[in-house]
Design a protein around this motif. Sequence first.
Motif, PDB file in Angstrom:
ATOM      1  N   TYR A 295       7.270   4.969  -6.369  1.00 10.84           N
ATOM      2  CA  TYR A 295       7.758   5.647  -5.168  1.00 10.84           C
ATOM      3  C   TYR A 295       7.239   4.906  -3.946  1.00 10.84           C
ATOM      4  CZ  TYR A 295       8.429   9.086  -1.500  1.00 10.84           C
ATOM      5  OH  TYR A 295       8.800   9.713  -0.340  1.00 10.84           O
ATOM      6  N   ASN A 296       8.151   4.542  -3.056  1.00 10.07           N
ATOM      7  CA  ASN A 296       7.797   3.917  -1.792  1.00 10.07           C
ATOM      8  C   ASN A 296       7.666   5.035  -0.762  1.00 10.07           C
ATOM      9  OD1 ASN A 296       7.511   2.494   0.549  1.00 10.07           O
ATOM     10  ND2 ASN A 296       9.458   1.425   0.418  1.00 10.07           N
ATOM     11  N   GLU A 297       6.441   5.397  -0.423  1.00  4.49           N
ATOM     12  CA  GLU A 297       6.227   6.530   0.475  1.00  4.49           C
ATOM     13  C   GLU A 297       6.326   6.149   1.954  1.00  4.49           C
ATOM     14  OE1 GLU A 297       1.355   6.409   0.314  1.00  4.49           O
ATOM     15  OE2 GLU A 297       2.403   8.134  -0.460  1.00  4.49           O
ATOM     16  N   ASP A 298       6.552   4.892   2.238  1.00  2.00           N
ATOM     17  CA  ASP A 298       6.694   4.464   3.628  1.00  2.00           C
ATOM     18  C   ASP A 298       8.152   4.504   4.060  1.00  2.00           C
ATOM     19  OD1 ASP A 298       5.175   3.676   5.848  1.00  2.00           O
ATOM     20  OD2 ASP A 298       4.119   2.198   4.641  1.00  2.00           O
ATOM     21  N   SER A 299       8.397   4.323   5.329  1.00  2.00           N
ATOM     22  CA  SER A 299       9.769   4.360   5.842  1.00  2.00           C
ATOM     23  C   SER A 299      10.464   3.006   5.783  1.00  2.00           C
ATOM     24  CB  SER A 299       9.764   4.861   7.288  1.00  2.00           C
ATOM     25  OG  SER A 299       8.970   4.002   8.088  1.00  2.00           O
ATOM     26  N   PHE A 300       9.734   1.931   5.476  1.00  2.00           N
ATOM     27  CA  PHE A 300      10.337   0.604   5.388  1.00  2.00           C
ATOM     28  C   PHE A 300      10.446   0.162   3.935  1.00  2.00           C
ATOM     29  CE2 PHE A 300       5.797   0.204   6.155  1.00  2.00           C
ATOM     30  CZ  PHE A 300       5.390  -0.610   5.103  1.00  2.00           C
ATOM     31  N   GLN A 301      11.332  -0.783   3.673  1.00  2.00           N
ATOM     32  CA  GLN A 301      11.528  -1.261   2.308  1.00  2.00           C
ATOM     33  C   GLN A 301      10.379  -2.168   1.879  1.00  2.00           C
ATOM     34  OE1 GLN A 301      15.346  -3.092   2.512  1.00  2.00           O
ATOM     35  NE2 GLN A 301      14.617  -4.962   3.438  1.00  2.00           N
ATOM     36  N   VAL A 302      10.142  -2.216   0.567  1.00  2.00           N
ATOM     37  CA  VAL A 302       9.097  -3.055  -0.009  1.00  2.00           C
ATOM     38  C   VAL A 302       9.742  -4.002  -1.004  1.00  2.00           C
ATOM     39  CG1 VAL A 302       7.024  -3.063  -1.439  1.00  2.00           C
ATOM     40  CG2 VAL A 302       7.309  -1.312   0.314  1.00  2.00           C
ATOM     41  N   ASN A 303       9.398  -5.271  -0.909  1.00  2.00           N
ATOM     42  CA  ASN A 303       9.917  -6.292  -1.814  1.00  2.00           C
ATOM     43  C   ASN A 303       9.055  -6.319  -3.077  1.00  2.00           C
ATOM     44  OD1 ASN A 303      10.677  -8.628  -3.157  1.00  2.00           O
ATOM     45  ND2 ASN A 303      10.999  -9.758  -1.280  1.00  2.00           N
ATOM     46  N   ILE A 304       9.673  -6.050  -4.216  1.00  2.00           N
ATOM     47  CA  ILE A 304       8.935  -6.073  -5.490  1.00  2.00           C
ATOM     48  C   ILE A 304       9.485  -7.137  -6.433  1.00  2.00           C
ATOM     49  CG2 ILE A 304       8.230  -3.663  -5.321  1.00  2.00           C
ATOM     50  CD1 ILE A 304      10.417  -3.063  -7.435  1.00  2.00           C
ATOM     51  N   SER A 305      10.223  -8.097  -5.901  1.00  2.00           N
ATOM     52  CA  SER A 305      10.771  -9.152  -6.750  1.00  2.00           C
ATOM     53  C   SER A 305       9.630  -9.911  -7.420  1.00  2.00           C
ATOM     54  CB  SER A 305      11.642 -10.100  -5.939  1.00  2.00           C
ATOM     55  OG  SER A 305      10.872 -10.752  -4.958  1.00  2.00           O
ATOM     56  N   GLY A 306       9.807 -10.197  -8.668  1.00  2.00           N
ATOM     57  CA  GLY A 306       8.803 -10.939  -9.416  1.00  2.00           C
ATOM     58  C   GLY A 306       7.728 -10.086 -10.055  1.00  2.00           C
TER      59      GLY A 306
ATOM     60  N   HIS B 117       0.806  -1.211   0.000  1.00  2.00           N
ATOM     61  CA  HIS B 117       0.000   0.000   0.000  1.00  2.00           C
ATOM     62  C   HIS B 117       0.841   1.263   0.000  1.00  2.00           C
ATOM     63  CE1 HIS B 117      -3.511  -2.437   0.505  1.00  2.00           C
ATOM     64  NE2 HIS B 117      -2.913  -3.061   1.501  1.00  2.00           N
ATOM     65  N   SER B 118       2.104   1.139   0.312  1.00  2.00           N
ATOM     66  CA  SER B 118       2.965   2.306   0.345  1.00  2.00           C
ATOM     67  C   SER B 118       3.563   2.637  -1.015  1.00  2.00           C
ATOM     68  CB  SER B 118       4.089   2.085   1.351  1.00  2.00           C
ATOM     69  OG  SER B 118       4.878   0.986   0.957  1.00  2.00           O
ATOM     70  N   MET B 119       3.328   1.799  -2.024  1.00  2.00           N
ATOM     71  CA  MET B 119       3.878   2.039  -3.351  1.00  2.00           C
ATOM     72  C   MET B 119       2.939   2.917  -4.161  1.00  2.00           C
ATOM     73  SD  MET B 119       6.740   0.556  -3.250  1.00  2.00           S
ATOM     74  CE  MET B 119       7.174   0.800  -4.934  1.00  2.00           C
ATOM     75  N   VAL B 120       3.541   3.913  -4.831  1.00  2.00           N
ATOM     76  CA  VAL B 120       2.793   4.854  -5.647  1.00  2.00           C
ATOM     77  C   VAL B 120       3.352   4.796  -7.064  1.00  2.00           C
ATOM     78  CG1 VAL B 120       2.282   7.305  -5.990  1.00  2.00           C
ATOM     79  CG2 VAL B 120       2.410   6.367  -3.676  1.00  2.00           C
ATOM     80  N   ILE B 121       2.454   4.728  -8.054  1.00  2.00           N
ATOM     81  CA  ILE B 121       2.883   4.893  -9.444  1.00  2.00           C
ATOM     82  C   ILE B 121       3.040   6.393  -9.630  1.00  2.00           C
ATOM     83  CG2 ILE B 121       2.313   4.562 -11.868  1.00  2.00           C
ATOM     84  CD1 ILE B 121       0.494   2.226 -10.925  1.00  2.00           C
ATOM     85  N   ASN B 122       4.285   6.841  -9.672  1.00  3.67           N
ATOM     86  CA  ASN B 122       4.577   8.267  -9.642  1.00  3.67           C
ATOM     87  C   ASN B 122       4.592   8.901 -11.031  1.00  3.67           C
ATOM     88  OD1 ASN B 122       5.302  10.452  -7.811  1.00  3.67           O
ATOM     89  ND2 ASN B 122       7.212  10.505  -8.993  1.00  3.67           N
TER      90      ASN B 122
ATOM     91  N   ASN C  95      10.939   5.613   1.391  1.00  2.00           N
ATOM     92  CA  ASN C  95      11.035   6.984   0.890  1.00  2.00           C
ATOM     93  C   ASN C  95      11.964   7.088  -0.314  1.00  2.00           C
ATOM     94  OD1 ASN C  95       9.346   8.045   3.037  1.00  2.00           O
ATOM     95  ND2 ASN C  95      11.099   7.643   4.357  1.00  2.00           N
ATOM     96  N   SER C  96      11.917   6.080  -1.202  1.00  2.00           N
ATOM     97  CA  SER C  96      12.800   6.042  -2.373  1.00  2.00           C
ATOM     98  C   SER C  96      12.000   5.795  -3.644  1.00  2.00           C
ATOM     99  CB  SER C  96      13.841   4.933  -2.218  1.00  2.00           C
ATOM    100  OG  SER C  96      14.684   5.204  -1.134  1.00  2.00           O
ATOM    101  N   PHE C  97      12.635   6.138  -4.763  1.00  2.00           N
ATOM    102  CA  PHE C  97      12.069   5.945  -6.087  1.00  2.00           C
ATOM    103  C   PHE C  97      12.753   4.773  -6.772  1.00  2.00           C
ATOM    104  CE2 PHE C  97      11.483  10.405  -5.142  1.00  2.00           C
ATOM    105  CZ  PHE C  97      10.220  10.676  -5.625  1.00  2.00           C
TER     106      PHE C  97
END
Length: 92
Positions: free
Chosen positions: A43-54, A21-26, A76-78
């Motif tokens: 853009y990951n708008e959260d403070s924790f990392q999100v796994n997008i493998s696959g 839910h923290s991922m945004v199509i920027n 908080n990264s793109f």
Amino acid sequence: MSMVNTALLALIVLLCLNQAHSMVINEIMYDPIPSNLEWVELYNEDSFQVNISGWKLFDNSNKTLIKVNTDLIRGNSFAIITEDSNAFISNH
């Protein structure tokens, strides 16, 4: 349904299924000039990392357009998802 709409719908469904839910199509480049590539900026708008493998983007024929070549997006990264990251970097 156009290829862009289908790819966006597939990405949105994938985001929901993975509970990212923290991922945004920027930003999206869906119709580049002939020498450039299509790409999607997340853009990951959260403070924790999100796994997008696959994760993958598809067109309306279910042909894979872009495979994600990274596993994690830091908080908080793109991330730019594109077919050829070296070509993207050289053009931008």
